[in-house]
Design an enzyme around this catalytic site. Structure first.
Site, PDB file in Angstrom:
ATOM      1  N   PRO A   2       0.958  -0.695   0.074  1.00  0.00           N
ATOM      2  CA  PRO A   2      -0.136  -0.251   0.455  1.00  0.00           C
ATOM      3  C   PRO A   2       0.508   1.316  -0.224  1.00  0.00           C
ATOM      4  O   PRO A   2       1.829   1.564   0.209  1.00  0.00           O
ATOM      5  CB  PRO A   2      -0.733   0.273   1.144  1.00  0.00           C
ATOM      6  CG  PRO A   2      -0.606  -1.023   1.966  1.00  0.00           C
ATOM      7  CD  PRO A   2       0.901  -1.940   0.693  1.00  0.00           C
ATOM      8  N   GLU A   3       0.612   1.809  -0.717  1.00  0.00           N
ATOM      9  CA  GLU A   3       1.612   3.486  -1.460  1.00  0.00           C
ATOM     10  C   GLU A   3       0.408   4.627  -0.618  1.00  0.00           C
ATOM     11  O   GLU A   3      -0.817   4.473   0.014  1.00  0.00           O
ATOM     12  CB  GLU A   3       1.729   3.589  -2.808  1.00  0.00           C
ATOM     13  CG  GLU A   3       2.510   2.624  -3.349  1.00  0.00           C
ATOM     14  CD  GLU A   3       3.847   2.865  -3.074  1.00  0.00           C
ATOM     15  OE1 GLU A   3       4.405   3.833  -2.396  1.00  0.00           O
ATOM     16  OE2 GLU A   3       4.609   2.376  -4.028  1.00  0.00           O
ATOM     17  N   ARG A 109       1.641 -10.728   5.678  1.00  0.00           N
ATOM     18  CA  ARG A 109       3.427 -10.559   6.623  1.00  0.00           C
ATOM     19  C   ARG A 109       3.460  -9.999   7.976  1.00  0.00           C
ATOM     20  O   ARG A 109       4.737 -10.016   8.437  1.00  0.00           O
ATOM     21  CB  ARG A 109       3.940  -9.956   5.383  1.00  0.00           C
ATOM     22  CG  ARG A 109       3.915 -10.696   3.596  1.00  0.00           C
ATOM     23  CD  ARG A 109       3.723 -10.000   2.652  1.00  0.00           C
ATOM     24  NE  ARG A 109       5.350 -10.358   3.070  1.00  0.00           N
ATOM     25  CZ  ARG A 109       6.581 -10.102   1.743  1.00  0.00           C
ATOM     26  NH1 ARG A 109       5.553  -9.128   0.942  1.00  0.00           N
ATOM     27  NH2 ARG A 109       7.500  -9.814   2.412  1.00  0.00           N
TER      28      ARG A 109
END
Ligand code: ZN
Length: 269
Positions: A2-3, A109
């Site tokens: 995600p940016e 993760r």
């Protein structure tokens, strides 16, 4: 990963479900995120959320005496679901609300984070962060002044969080193409007028991505929603070997600062 635009769209998506609602429970199923989830998070129970803001790629849920700080890391996702919705793998945290809904954080993760920041006690994660790219504090003059004498590539320079936050790899590549600047060029060898074009391009690519993501907002409250990611038109990123849409030349790729870099030597100098 995600940016900044995905994080901002997440903020817009979850805010209406949280603001002015009281937290009735905080469930931590696995505290082993990037940093251990602090026990103080439980003290948010009984507190009312007054605002949800963003700084860089962190979301700050304001509960009055502190902020709950969330980061999506590499693979984090936020959804608003009924608290009775069955938990799936990697659903690490629920922030349960008086409406019977909860904000559910899923992160396979576990590079994401959930932290507790008392008011007036800034977390180290926020020290030394540069300005937000979509505010007036980020301008061409800042880039020009900070870059003088720097030999590092201009692409690495604009991805440095001390310079400006939230310019991730995709957006750095696209903004440099839009501004016609070769990503390999030394930051100190880019003129003031070209930094003006680059500043405009950075703001434009980020705002465009946020606007496109806006169409996905309803997904945040769908139990089967997969929010936060959206297709967008890319000119160079991931297009090595393909034809440049502007000049017909071949898009090249090179690793700069350990990040994949894409550019057109016909359009960028
Ligand atoms: Zn080209």
């Amino acid at each position: 990963m995600p940016e900044l635009p995905e994080v901002e769209v997440s903020r817009l998506g979850i805010s209406p479900w949280l603001i002015n609602h009281t937290i009735t429970d905080v469930i931590v199923r696995d505290k082993r995120l990037r940093w251990p989830v602090p026990d103080e998070i439980k003290t948010a129970v009984g507190r009312t959320i007054s605002d949800v803001t963003r700084r860089a790629k962190y979301l700050l849920i304001d509960v009055g005496n502190a902020d709950i700080v969330l980061h999506l890391g590499m693979s984090g996702k936020l959804r608003v679901v009924e608290k009775s919705t069955p938990v799936i793998k990697h659903d690490h945290i629920d922030i349960v609300l008086d409406t019977g809904k909860c904000l559910r954080f899923n992160d396979p993760r576990r590079f994401g984070a959930c932290l507790w920041q008392p008011k007036g006690d800034e977390l180290p994660q926020f020290h030394k962060l540069g300005p937000e790219p979509l505010t007036d504090a980020f301008d061409a003059e800042r880039l020009h002044v900070l870059s003088r004498g720097r030999k590092s590539p201009v692409k690495s320079f604009i991805m440095d969080n001390d310079v400006v936050v939230g310019v991730g790899n995709i957006y750095a590549n696209e903004a440099l193409f839009m501004a016609g600047i070769d990503p390999r060029r030394a930051a100190g060898r880019v003129s003031a007028s070209r930094y003006a074009a680059l500043t405009d391009a950075i703001k434009a690519v980020l705002q465009k991505a946020i606007n496109e993501g806006g169409t996905t907002l309803k997904d945040f409250a769908q139990s089967d929603g997969k929010p936060g990611y959206f297709a967008q038109h890319l000119n160079v990123y991931g297009k090595a070997g393909k034809a440049c849409e502007r000049c017909g030349g071949v898009i090249k790729s090179k690793v700069i600062g350990q990040r994949n870099t894409f550019f057109c030597i016909g359009c960028q100098r």
